[in-house]
Design a protein around this motif. Structure first.
Motif, mmCIF file in Angstrom:
data_model
loop_
_atom_site.group_PDB
_atom_site.id
_atom_site.type_symbol
_atom_site.label_atom_id
_atom_site.label_comp_id
_atom_site.label_asym_id
_atom_site.label_seq_id
_atom_site.Cartn_x
_atom_site.Cartn_y
_atom_site.Cartn_z
ATOM 1 N N ASP A 51 0.851 -1.182 0.000
ATOM 2 C CA ASP A 51 0.000 0.000 0.000
ATOM 3 C C ASP A 51 0.891 1.238 0.000
ATOM 4 O OD1 ASP A 51 -2.160 1.644 0.101
ATOM 5 O OD2 ASP A 51 -2.757 1.112 2.142
ATOM 6 N N GLU A 52 0.657 2.122 -0.963
ATOM 7 C CA GLU A 52 1.441 3.353 -1.052
ATOM 8 C C GLU A 52 0.593 4.509 -0.544
ATOM 9 O OE1 GLU A 52 3.946 5.991 -4.299
ATOM 10 O OE2 GLU A 52 2.908 4.184 -4.933
ATOM 11 N N HIS A 53 1.105 5.196 0.486
ATOM 12 C CA HIS A 53 0.392 6.313 1.101
ATOM 13 C C HIS A 53 1.022 7.627 0.691
ATOM 14 C CE1 HIS A 53 -2.081 3.956 3.821
ATOM 15 N NE2 HIS A 53 -1.020 3.240 4.144
ATOM 16 N N LYS A 54 0.206 8.627 0.603
ATOM 17 C CA LYS A 54 0.698 9.997 0.415
ATOM 18 C C LYS A 54 0.694 10.642 1.796
ATOM 19 C CE LYS A 54 0.129 10.070 -4.206
ATOM 20 N NZ LYS A 54 1.094 9.340 -4.909
ATOM 21 N N THR A 55 1.812 10.587 2.493
ATOM 22 C CA THR A 55 1.898 11.106 3.854
ATOM 23 C C THR A 55 2.967 12.181 3.946
ATOM 24 O OG1 THR A 55 3.551 9.521 4.584
ATOM 25 C CG2 THR A 55 1.266 8.856 4.795
ATOM 26 N N ARG A 56 2.939 12.871 5.057
ATOM 27 C CA ARG A 56 3.984 13.863 5.316
ATOM 28 C C ARG A 56 5.263 13.194 5.798
ATOM 29 N NH1 ARG A 56 1.164 19.123 8.017
ATOM 30 N NH2 ARG A 56 -0.497 19.299 6.499
ATOM 31 N N ARG A 57 5.120 12.026 6.385
ATOM 32 C CA ARG A 57 6.293 11.307 6.885
ATOM 33 C C ARG A 57 6.815 10.394 5.780
ATOM 34 N NH1 ARG A 57 5.589 8.799 12.619
ATOM 35 N NH2 ARG A 57 7.795 8.534 12.185
ATOM 36 N N PRO A 58 7.972 10.700 5.219
ATOM 37 C CA PRO A 58 8.471 9.881 4.108
ATOM 38 C C PRO A 58 8.906 8.481 4.525
ATOM 39 C CG PRO A 58 10.069 11.561 4.697
ATOM 40 C CD PRO A 58 8.837 11.825 5.507
ATOM 41 N N ASP A 59 9.185 8.274 5.821
ATOM 42 C CA ASP A 59 9.602 6.940 6.255
ATOM 43 C C ASP A 59 8.436 5.973 6.371
ATOM 44 O OD1 ASP A 59 8.613 8.406 8.395
ATOM 45 O OD2 ASP A 59 9.808 7.300 9.862
ATOM 46 N N GLN A 60 7.205 6.456 6.180
ATOM 47 C CA GLN A 60 6.031 5.588 6.227
ATOM 48 C C GLN A 60 5.248 5.630 4.919
ATOM 49 O OE1 GLN A 60 3.714 6.753 9.585
ATOM 50 N NE2 GLN A 60 5.124 5.863 11.053
ATOM 51 N N ARG A 61 5.928 5.862 3.823
ATOM 52 C CA ARG A 61 5.244 5.981 2.537
ATOM 53 C C ARG A 61 4.708 4.646 2.045
ATOM 54 N NH1 ARG A 61 7.723 7.934 -3.182
ATOM 55 N NH2 ARG A 61 5.783 7.830 -4.320
ATOM 56 N N PHE A 62 5.474 3.593 2.219
ATOM 57 C CA PHE A 62 5.049 2.267 1.772
ATOM 58 C C PHE A 62 4.729 1.405 2.982
ATOM 59 C CE2 PHE A 62 7.451 3.804 -1.823
ATOM 60 C CZ PHE A 62 6.663 3.405 -2.880
ATOM 61 N N ARG A 63 3.578 0.756 2.930
ATOM 62 C CA ARG A 63 3.148 -0.161 3.999
ATOM 63 C C ARG A 63 2.976 -1.535 3.377
ATOM 64 N NH1 ARG A 63 -1.880 -1.708 6.724
ATOM 65 N NH2 ARG A 63 -1.418 -1.845 8.940
ATOM 66 N N LEU A 64 3.617 -2.521 3.967
ATOM 67 C CA LEU A 64 3.587 -3.878 3.433
ATOM 68 C C LEU A 64 3.050 -4.825 4.491
ATOM 69 C CD1 LEU A 64 4.786 -5.358 0.814
ATOM 70 C CD2 LEU A 64 6.490 -6.168 2.396
ATOM 71 N N GLU A 65 2.066 -5.621 4.116
ATOM 72 C CA GLU A 65 1.508 -6.636 5.002
ATOM 73 C C GLU A 65 1.785 -8.010 4.411
ATOM 74 O OE1 GLU A 65 -2.569 -6.291 6.111
ATOM 75 O OE2 GLU A 65 -2.461 -4.113 6.200
ATOM 76 N N VAL A 66 2.298 -8.899 5.229
ATOM 77 C CA VAL A 66 2.531 -10.285 4.830
ATOM 78 C C VAL A 66 1.713 -11.148 5.768
ATOM 79 C CG1 VAL A 66 4.245 -12.112 4.577
ATOM 80 C CG2 VAL A 66 4.868 -9.757 4.058
ATOM 81 N N SER A 67 0.911 -12.053 5.211
ATOM 82 C CA SER A 67 0.073 -12.896 6.063
ATOM 83 C C SER A 67 0.000 -14.306 5.497
ATOM 84 C CB SER A 67 -1.337 -12.303 6.190
ATOM 85 O OG SER A 67 -1.919 -12.169 4.927
ATOM 86 N N THR A 68 -0.142 -15.262 6.408
ATOM 87 C CA THR A 68 -0.292 -16.661 6.039
ATOM 88 C C THR A 68 -0.941 -17.420 7.189
ATOM 89 O OG1 THR A 68 0.849 -18.604 5.160
ATOM 90 C CG2 THR A 68 1.977 -17.387 6.881
#
Length: 124
Positions: A51-68
């Motif tokens: 998930d790509e977010h448009k945020t002010r914090r550049p260190d949280q721009r991409f969010r990745l979830e892995v599940s199994t």
């Protein structure tokens, strides 16, 4: 996409929201997660959501979830970073640690302590 390990095939599904995951990222996710799950034969499918977010914090721009799902338990890892590749690396590290911890719990659950009846004692 599927990745073949020593014990079988792991199905890695990559989904993306608010952006597009390129083929290089999909191949890297398949390779790294397949490698992390190869020592655990109960892993059949792994889902990855980028998930790509448009945020002010550049260190949280991409969010990745892995599940199994493994032996009736659900493992979910969330990682946030400034690039998709670094989020994937962090998520793979966390995912492999959780798999190893689960494997240790399963193995320890089958061992009997020496003070229980039925356990084999060492003789001199």
């Amino acid at each position: 996409m599927t990745s073949t390990g020593k014990r079988g095939i792991v199905n890695v599904r990559v989904k993306s929201r608010h952006g597009e995951a390129d083929d290089g990222f999909r191949e890297a996710a398949e390779l790294k997660l397949g490698r992390a799950a190869k020592g655990f034969d109960a892993v059949d499918a792994i889902e990855v959501e980028l998930d790509e977010h448009k945020t002010r914090r550049p260190d949280q721009r991409f969010r990745l979830e892995v599940s199994t799902a493994v032996r009736g338990r659900f493992i979910r890892v969330v990682s946030e970073a400034d690039s998709a590749e670094s989020a994937l690396d962090d998520a793979v590290d966390r995912f492999s640690r959780q798999l190893l911890r689960l494997k240790d719990r399963i193995i320890d659950g089958h061992r009997k302590p020496a003070d229980q009846p039925g356990a084999v004692e060492e003789r001199d």
